[in-house]
Write a protein that holds these residues in place. Structure first.
Motif, PDB file in Angstrom:
ATOM      1  N   ILE A 310     -24.942  63.315 117.684  1.00 23.37           N
ATOM      2  CA  ILE A 310     -24.294  62.229 116.933  1.00 23.37           C
ATOM      3  C   ILE A 310     -24.984  62.030 115.584  1.00 23.37           C
ATOM      4  N   ILE A 311     -26.318  62.044 115.615  1.00 28.80           N
ATOM      5  CA  ILE A 311     -27.075  61.862 114.360  1.00 28.80           C
ATOM      6  C   ILE A 311     -26.769  62.996 113.379  1.00 28.80           C
ATOM      7  N   VAL A 312     -26.810  64.234 113.878  1.00 29.15           N
ATOM      8  CA  VAL A 312     -26.509  65.391 113.030  1.00 29.15           C
ATOM      9  C   VAL A 312     -25.086  65.315 112.498  1.00 29.15           C
ATOM     10  N   ALA A 313     -24.143  64.920 113.384  1.00 31.82           N
ATOM     11  CA  ALA A 313     -22.737  64.812 112.971  1.00 31.82           C
ATOM     12  C   ALA A 313     -22.574  63.763 111.878  1.00 31.82           C
ATOM     13  N   PHE A 314     -23.252  62.631 112.021  1.00 26.41           N
ATOM     14  CA  PHE A 314     -23.178  61.579 111.006  1.00 26.41           C
ATOM     15  C   PHE A 314     -23.657  62.095 109.656  1.00 26.41           C
ATOM     16  N   ILE A 315     -24.793  62.753 109.671  1.00 27.11           N
ATOM     17  CA  ILE A 315     -25.364  63.251 108.417  1.00 27.11           C
ATOM     18  C   ILE A 315     -24.451  64.312 107.794  1.00 27.11           C
ATOM     19  N   ALA A 316     -23.995  65.254 108.643  1.00 31.55           N
ATOM     20  CA  ALA A 316     -23.146  66.338 108.138  1.00 31.55           C
ATOM     21  C   ALA A 316     -21.828  65.812 107.588  1.00 31.55           C
ATOM     22  N   VAL A 317     -21.197  64.905 108.321  1.00 20.72           N
ATOM     23  CA  VAL A 317     -19.918  64.346 107.872  1.00 20.72           C
ATOM     24  C   VAL A 317     -20.098  63.534 106.593  1.00 20.72           C
ATOM     25  N   SER A 318     -21.174  62.782 106.525  1.00 21.08           N
ATOM     26  CA  SER A 318     -21.433  61.978 105.316  1.00 21.08           C
ATOM     27  C   SER A 318     -21.581  62.874 104.093  1.00 21.08           C
ATOM     28  N   ILE A 319     -22.346  63.945 104.241  1.00 18.44           N
ATOM     29  CA  ILE A 319     -22.547  64.874 103.123  1.00 18.44           C
ATOM     30  C   ILE A 319     -21.230  65.519 102.697  1.00 18.44           C
ATOM     31  N   MET A 320     -20.431  65.947 103.692  1.00 25.32           N
ATOM     32  CA  MET A 320     -19.145  66.574 103.363  1.00 25.32           C
ATOM     33  C   MET A 320     -18.205  65.602 102.664  1.00 25.32           C
ATOM     34  N   LEU A 321     -18.206  64.356 103.090  1.00 28.53           N
ATOM     35  CA  LEU A 321     -17.356  63.350 102.442  1.00 28.53           C
ATOM     36  C   LEU A 321     -17.807  63.093 101.006  1.00 28.53           C
ATOM     37  N   MET A 322     -19.110  63.046 100.824  1.00 30.41           N
ATOM     38  CA  MET A 322     -19.632  62.840  99.467  1.00 30.41           C
ATOM     39  C   MET A 322     -19.224  63.985  98.543  1.00 30.41           C
ATOM     40  N   GLY A 326     -16.616  63.515  95.725  1.00 35.55           N
ATOM     41  CA  GLY A 326     -17.398  63.533  94.497  1.00 35.55           C
ATOM     42  C   GLY A 326     -18.088  62.230  94.205  1.00 35.55           C
ATOM     43  N   SER A 327     -18.422  61.474  95.249  1.00 34.54           N
ATOM     44  CA  SER A 327     -19.067  60.163  95.040  1.00 34.54           C
ATOM     45  C   SER A 327     -19.967  59.846  96.228  1.00 34.54           C
ATOM     46  N   LEU A 328     -21.216  59.527  95.915  1.00 33.31           N
ATOM     47  CA  LEU A 328     -22.163  59.146  96.966  1.00 33.31           C
ATOM     48  C   LEU A 328     -21.726  57.857  97.638  1.00 33.31           C
ATOM     49  N   LEU A 329     -21.340  56.867  96.836  1.00 29.78           N
ATOM     50  CA  LEU A 329     -20.949  55.570  97.372  1.00 29.78           C
ATOM     51  C   LEU A 329     -19.674  55.665  98.204  1.00 29.78           C
ATOM     52  N   LEU A 330     -18.701  56.439  97.743  1.00 26.62           N
ATOM     53  CA  LEU A 330     -17.446  56.581  98.466  1.00 26.62           C
ATOM     54  C   LEU A 330     -17.645  57.294  99.801  1.00 26.62           C
ATOM     55  N   GLY A 331     -18.560  58.254  99.817  1.00 28.24           N
ATOM     56  CA  GLY A 331     -18.875  58.941 101.072  1.00 28.24           C
ATOM     57  C   GLY A 331     -19.494  57.997 102.093  1.00 28.24           C
ATOM     58  N   LEU A 332     -20.372  57.101 101.618  1.00 35.80           N
ATOM     59  CA  LEU A 332     -20.992  56.129 102.515  1.00 35.80           C
ATOM     60  C   LEU A 332     -19.967  55.101 103.009  1.00 35.80           C
ATOM     61  N   PHE A 333     -19.097  54.637 102.081  1.00 36.30           N
ATOM     62  CA  PHE A 333     -18.063  53.681 102.464  1.00 36.30           C
ATOM     63  C   PHE A 333     -17.130  54.269 103.523  1.00 36.30           C
ATOM     64  N   ALA A 334     -16.850  55.555 103.411  1.00 39.63           N
ATOM     65  CA  ALA A 334     -15.942  56.211 104.362  1.00 39.63           C
ATOM     66  C   ALA A 334     -16.533  56.234 105.778  1.00 39.63           C
ATOM     67  N   MET A 335     -17.852  56.190 105.881  1.00 42.24           N
ATOM     68  CA  MET A 335     -18.501  56.230 107.205  1.00 42.24           C
ATOM     69  C   MET A 335     -18.590  54.854 107.859  1.00 42.24           C
ATOM     70  N   ILE A 336     -18.390  53.788 107.093  1.00 41.29           N
ATOM     71  CA  ILE A 336     -18.544  52.434 107.657  1.00 41.29           C
ATOM     72  C   ILE A 336     -17.535  52.141 108.768  1.00 41.29           C
ATOM     73  N   PRO A 337     -16.235  52.410 108.597  1.00 40.13           N
ATOM     74  CA  PRO A 337     -15.298  52.156 109.698  1.00 40.13           C
ATOM     75  C   PRO A 337     -15.633  52.942 110.972  1.00 40.13           C
ATOM     76  N   ILE A 338     -16.079  54.178 110.778  1.00 42.12           N
ATOM     77  CA  ILE A 338     -16.446  55.001 111.944  1.00 42.12           C
ATOM     78  C   ILE A 338     -17.653  54.402 112.652  1.00 42.12           C
ATOM     79  N   THR A 339     -18.644  53.992 111.853  1.00 43.11           N
ATOM     80  CA  THR A 339     -19.856  53.394 112.443  1.00 43.11           C
ATOM     81  C   THR A 339     -19.524  52.132 113.217  1.00 43.11           C
ATOM     82  N   LEU A 340     -18.704  51.273 112.629  1.00 49.34           N
ATOM     83  CA  LEU A 340     -18.333  50.023 113.306  1.00 49.34           C
ATOM     84  C   LEU A 340     -17.520  50.295 114.568  1.00 49.34           C
TER      85      LEU A 340
END
Length: 465
Positions: A310-322, A326-340
């Motif tokens: 799960i940890i590896v998947a979170f990191i990998a998915v976050s990086i791919m989204l970023m 093309g945005s660090l902030l947008l990649g992080l925002f995209a992970m918030i609904p999944i995390t919640l």
């Protein structure tokens, strides 16, 4: 091997494989018990064992009926599925308890200790009694008070518990019944003689004389009877001491003891006490083994592996989204609904006491896989619309277009997964309900939280319209 075959049911096992659409049905369980009882006819087989033994004993304890309950509901109430988290908790607690048992002890003979020094060892005896009661799930609010009372009782000579009552004398005669019958004496003839001896606290010589005179016994027979009566008197004194300890214990703990719990108080009669000592003469160690331990090890390994995944998947998915957006902030925002979604799912599992097992631990992985699709679709459509429209208009079109498709997709997939909830396999049923709920949760967070987050930041596409 003959010893194990005679005493422990043998070293080899004959298994009876049972196949049924409902193994908890009373008819099925009663037939299983019948098969086990039938096997007792053959000397080749040892003692049979099955879940029916547990159920009959439990029903006997609850309803005083040593049979398989006739109601499936009662069987359901009497059983509880062993899930991986409860198994892990049980084994962990067993390890803790076993580790608390001294590995080496020294044997102390009370008769070899001075009377003024015996109190220290009686405390060890009282501690053993209290710990033995507590492992039977007896709540003792004030262990120190009970310990103090048990030490006082242990220090009191057994003779102090002698009673000048009819019941006390009758119990002694009952214990001596073999000697009395052997001499052809009627207990009613012996009763007044022995009762007077107890009441007047007479000497053994006087009692011996009365036995010879009033019961016309020879000197040898009278001595034989006297010795039996004295031994029986000590036995009854011990019983009275234990009964007194029982009444005091019940008074202090506020509940009546069962017969099995009462027997623990017989430790007060021990003439040998075992004291923890690294140089002790007795060494013992205990190790948990068997299928439950193996199962627990496998589950633990799976959980650790899943957590790492799960940890590896979170990191990998976050990086791919970023990278994709093309945005660090947008990649992080995209992970918030999944995390919640994952946090909510596990939180509800905790509130509903749904244990983690091989099926339910997969919830997080599936939430990431399903949730990321919804997030990518939503953000991609929003960015495309933002090139041509204002934020509000782009959000409306994204919600009514891609948002509607996401809702239809999640509802249809969730409906398909919810079908597993009707499975007779409990783990599969729980798995289906959880995954269906996670799919719906993921959509809710995506379509409610993500628009708010996207509206709070300025994207580069805004300047291209």
């Amino acid at each position: 091997m003959n010893y194990f075959n005679d005493k422990f049911g043998g070293t080899d096992f004959l298994y009876v494989y049972t196949e049924s659409n409902n193994v908890k049905n009373p008819y099925v369980l009663r037939q299983m018990k019948k098969i086990g009882d039938y096997s007792r006819q053959f000397n080749t087989f040892g003692e049979p064992s099955s879940i029916t033994d547990f159920l009959t004993q439990l029903n006997d304890a609850m309803e005083n009926k040593n049979i398989i309950p006739a109601s499936e509901q009662k069987i359901d109430n009497s059983t509880k599925e062993m899930t991986s988290t409860s198994l892990d908790h049980a084994i962990t607690e067993m390890y803790k308890f076993i580790e608390g048992i001294p590995k080496k002890v020294r044997t102390i003979e009370l008769s070899e200790i001075e009377e003024d020094e015996q109190s220290e060892y009686y405390q060890k005896l009282a501690e053993e009694i209290i710990s033995s009661l507590m492992v039977k799930n007896i709540e003792i609010e004030n262990p120190e008070k009970l310990k103090e009372e048990l030490v006082k009782i242990a220090e009191t000579p057994n003779s102090e518990f002698e009673k000048n009552t009819k019941e006390f004398v009758e119990e002694i005669l009952k214990v001596s019944s073999l000697e009395i019958e052997d001499l052809g004496i009627v207990s009613t003839d012996l009763f007044p003689i022995f009762a007077n001896y107890i009441t007047e606290k007479g000497s053994q010589d006087d009692l011996l004389g009365e036995l010879m005179e009033n019961l016309t016994l020879s000197e040898d027979d009278a001595i034989y009877l006297l010795e039996g009566l004295e031994i029986s008197k000590k036995i009854v004194q011990d019983r009275e001491k234990v009964r007194f300890a029982q009444s005091e214990t019940e008074r202090l703990i506020g509940k009546n003891l069962t017969d099995e719990e009462k027997d623990i108080l017989w430790y007060l009669m021990d003439e040998e006490i075992y004291v923890p000592d690294d140089n002790g003469d007795i060494m013992v160690s205990f190790t948990l083994t068997g299928i439950p331990v193996i199962t627990d090890k496998i589950n633990t390994s799976l959980f650790r592996g899943q957590a790492k995944s799960i940890i590896v998947a979170f990191i990998a998915v976050s990086i791919m989204l970023m990278l994709q957006f093309g945005s660090l902030l947008l990649g992080l925002f995209a992970m918030i609904p999944i995390t919640l979604t994952i946090v909510t799912a596990f939180g509800v599992m905790g509130l509903l006491s749904i244990d983690l097992n091989i099926g339910t631990i997969m919830v997080a992985s599936i939430a990431i896989g399903a949730g990321i699709d919804y997030t990518i679709h939503y953000i991609s459509r929003y960015k495309n619309e933002l090139k041509k429209r204002s934020k509000i208009e782009a959000m409306k079109i994204t919600l009514t277009g891609t948002g509607r498709a996401i809702v239809f997709n999640s509802v249809s997939v969730a409906a398909g997964v919810f079908v597993l909830g009707f499975s007779e396999i409990q783990m599969m049923a729980v798995f289906g309900k959880l995954i269906g709920s996670v799919m719906l949760l993921s959509v809710i967070y995506t379509l409610t939280l993500l628009p708010i987050l996207l509206n709070s930041i300025k994207l580069k596409e805004e300047g291209k319209k």
